[in-house]
Design a protein around this motif. Sequence first.
Motif, PDB file in Angstrom:
ATOM      1  N   GLY A 175      27.318  21.938  47.422  1.00 56.82           N
ATOM      2  CA  GLY A 175      28.434  21.070  47.068  1.00 56.82           C
ATOM      3  C   GLY A 175      29.740  21.846  47.033  1.00 56.82           C
ATOM      4  O   GLY A 175      30.825  21.286  46.957  1.00 56.82           O
ATOM      5  N   GLU A 176      29.617  23.180  47.104  1.00 57.35           N
ATOM      6  CA  GLU A 176      30.819  24.018  47.084  1.00 57.35           C
ATOM      7  C   GLU A 176      31.222  24.310  48.531  1.00 57.35           C
ATOM      8  O   GLU A 176      30.446  24.908  49.278  1.00 57.35           O
ATOM      9  CB  GLU A 176      30.505  25.330  46.362  1.00 57.35           C
ATOM     10  N   THR A 177      32.399  23.875  48.932  1.00 56.74           N
ATOM     11  CA  THR A 177      32.837  24.073  50.317  1.00 56.74           C
ATOM     12  C   THR A 177      33.855  25.199  50.361  1.00 56.74           C
ATOM     13  O   THR A 177      34.627  25.364  49.419  1.00 56.74           O
ATOM     14  CB  THR A 177      33.558  22.807  50.838  1.00 56.74           C
ATOM     15  N   ALA A 178      33.853  25.948  51.467  1.00 59.05           N
ATOM     16  CA  ALA A 178      34.954  26.886  51.674  1.00 59.05           C
ATOM     17  C   ALA A 178      36.232  26.062  51.777  1.00 59.05           C
ATOM     18  O   ALA A 178      36.216  24.947  52.307  1.00 59.05           O
ATOM     19  CB  ALA A 178      34.728  27.671  52.963  1.00 59.05           C
ATOM     20  N   THR A 179      37.327  26.581  51.269  1.00 58.78           N
ATOM     21  CA  THR A 179      38.588  25.862  51.461  1.00 58.78           C
ATOM     22  C   THR A 179      38.920  25.914  52.953  1.00 58.78           C
ATOM     23  O   THR A 179      38.448  26.815  53.665  1.00 58.78           O
ATOM     24  CB  THR A 179      39.744  26.512  50.675  1.00 58.78           C
ATOM     25  N   ALA A 183      37.886  29.054  55.437  1.00 56.10           N
ATOM     26  CA  ALA A 183      37.106  28.851  56.658  1.00 56.10           C
ATOM     27  C   ALA A 183      37.919  29.266  57.880  1.00 56.10           C
ATOM     28  O   ALA A 183      37.436  30.034  58.724  1.00 56.10           O
ATOM     29  CB  ALA A 183      36.672  27.391  56.774  1.00 56.10           C
ATOM     30  N   GLN A 184      39.167  28.809  57.944  1.00 57.58           N
ATOM     31  CA  GLN A 184      40.022  29.134  59.092  1.00 57.58           C
ATOM     32  C   GLN A 184      40.151  30.647  59.262  1.00 57.58           C
ATOM     33  O   GLN A 184      40.116  31.155  60.379  1.00 57.58           O
ATOM     34  CB  GLN A 184      41.405  28.482  58.925  1.00 57.58           C
ATOM     35  N   GLU A 185      40.258  31.369  58.150  1.00 52.86           N
ATOM     36  CA  GLU A 185      40.418  32.824  58.222  1.00 52.86           C
ATOM     37  C   GLU A 185      39.224  33.469  58.941  1.00 52.86           C
ATOM     38  O   GLU A 185      39.401  34.291  59.839  1.00 52.86           O
ATOM     39  CB  GLU A 185      40.560  33.384  56.794  1.00 52.86           C
ATOM     40  N   VAL A 186      38.010  33.048  58.570  1.00 49.00           N
ATOM     41  CA  VAL A 186      36.824  33.644  59.201  1.00 49.00           C
ATOM     42  C   VAL A 186      36.707  33.176  60.651  1.00 49.00           C
ATOM     43  O   VAL A 186      36.369  33.959  61.542  1.00 49.00           O
ATOM     44  CB  VAL A 186      35.545  33.328  58.398  1.00 49.00           C
ATOM     45  N   HIS A 187      37.007  31.896  60.907  1.00 45.11           N
ATOM     46  CA  HIS A 187      36.954  31.399  62.296  1.00 45.11           C
ATOM     47  C   HIS A 187      37.917  32.194  63.177  1.00 45.11           C
ATOM     48  O   HIS A 187      37.577  32.567  64.301  1.00 45.11           O
ATOM     49  CB  HIS A 187      37.308  29.911  62.343  1.00 45.11           C
ATOM     50  N   ALA A 224      41.002  19.929  60.827  1.00 41.01           N
ATOM     51  CA  ALA A 224      42.403  20.040  61.252  1.00 41.01           C
ATOM     52  C   ALA A 224      42.811  21.492  61.485  1.00 41.01           C
ATOM     53  O   ALA A 224      43.858  21.765  62.068  1.00 41.01           O
ATOM     54  CB  ALA A 224      43.315  19.408  60.198  1.00 41.01           C
ATOM     55  N   GLN A 225      41.985  22.436  61.045  1.00 42.03           N
ATOM     56  CA  GLN A 225      42.323  23.855  61.218  1.00 42.03           C
ATOM     57  C   GLN A 225      42.239  24.235  62.699  1.00 42.03           C
ATOM     58  O   GLN A 225      41.335  23.775  63.406  1.00 42.03           O
ATOM     59  CB  GLN A 225      41.367  24.736  60.407  1.00 42.03           C
ATOM     60  N   PRO A 226      43.153  25.085  63.149  1.00 37.75           N
ATOM     61  CA  PRO A 226      43.227  25.362  64.592  1.00 37.75           C
ATOM     62  C   PRO A 226      41.966  25.972  65.202  1.00 37.75           C
ATOM     63  O   PRO A 226      41.675  25.740  66.371  1.00 37.75           O
ATOM     64  CB  PRO A 226      44.416  26.328  64.714  1.00 37.75           C
ATOM     65  N   ASP A 227      41.214  26.757  64.414  1.00 38.03           N
ATOM     66  CA  ASP A 227      40.030  27.406  64.986  1.00 38.03           C
ATOM     67  C   ASP A 227      38.719  26.762  64.549  1.00 38.03           C
ATOM     68  O   ASP A 227      37.649  27.317  64.808  1.00 38.03           O
ATOM     69  CB  ASP A 227      40.042  28.904  64.643  1.00 38.03           C
ATOM     70  N   ILE A 228      38.786  25.612  63.901  1.00 32.97           N
ATOM     71  CA  ILE A 228      37.562  24.889  63.520  1.00 32.97           C
ATOM     72  C   ILE A 228      37.347  23.755  64.515  1.00 32.97           C
ATOM     73  O   ILE A 228      38.146  22.818  64.594  1.00 32.97           O
ATOM     74  CB  ILE A 228      37.635  24.373  62.062  1.00 32.97           C
ATOM     75  N   ASP A 229      36.270  23.877  65.279  1.00 32.39           N
ATOM     76  CA  ASP A 229      36.058  22.971  66.424  1.00 32.39           C
ATOM     77  C   ASP A 229      34.920  21.992  66.197  1.00 32.39           C
ATOM     78  O   ASP A 229      34.377  21.439  67.152  1.00 32.39           O
ATOM     79  CB  ASP A 229      35.754  23.805  67.676  1.00 32.39           C
ATOM     80  N   GLY A 230      34.536  21.810  64.960  1.00 31.84           N
ATOM     81  CA  GLY A 230      33.459  20.875  64.701  1.00 31.84           C
ATOM     82  C   GLY A 230      32.792  21.199  63.382  1.00 31.84           C
ATOM     83  O   GLY A 230      33.239  22.096  62.651  1.00 31.84           O
TER      84      GLY A 230
END
Length: 252
Positions: A175-179, A183-187, A224-230
């Motif tokens: 239930g805890e999601t990366a912000t 997430a974008q930082e790691v992607h 909506a993050q630029p490097d998150i594709d799905g």
Amino acid sequence: MSRRTLIAGNWKMNLDRMSAIALAEAIAREAPAEDVDVAVFPPFVYMEAVRGVLERTPIAYGGQNMYFASSGAYTGEISGPMLIDMGARYVILGHSERRHIFGESSQLVGKKVAAAFEHGLVPVLCVGETIEQRRDGATQQVVFEQLGAGVAELSSDQVARMVIAYEPVWAIGTGETATPEQAQEVHADLRTWLTDRYNADIAGRVRIQYGGSVKPSNAAELLAQPDIDGALVGGASLEAESFLAIIAAGKA
Ligand code: PGA
């Protein structure tokens, strides 16, 4: 570089035959066909039933795991040619539950990723750190090691066609999601690693999904993050309503 969003449902060891069929039917009926790719990953024993529903639809399906050998004395395992025989397009490899509960090493996962391509499947290579590793500042080191071993035997053309799923272990089923920023930082780090190892064109073609407690309420801002594709979705993919809402967020 435009990458097509891929929303995938990992059903894990859940559902029964009738509920798997009903879920596949609801997704096939209501998921939009344009602008977003959709895939589901049923338990192996229900793949035939799911195939019956999804065969002539735009919804793809795949295996949650496979072994790298094509056939032989490997009790309890299934192979790439078997998944192809069932009409599967994708296979999830190196999911953290495989790594942590079943002891799969990054080297084993790398062999499976290479075998997936050899047999005509698109691998979804999962990488992600535990909460201890994140607290120790080891996130990059962990995901780079998993990615490096995962692509070790691939050609650059294969790398461009693979899917990576960044799934922080502490966010899976908790239930805890990366912000979106975490997430974008790691992607972005993963894409930079791919740029350094291959080139910007190849890195720009690889789809990198986020996974870990994705739900209708957080999907849009993650996607909506630029490097998150799905998104690779576990719990929220087990009900048509929540999975369809995440697909709708991917389309936006
Ligand atoms: P979750 O699982 O959405 O239930 O956190 C994601 C996954 O393990 O792929």
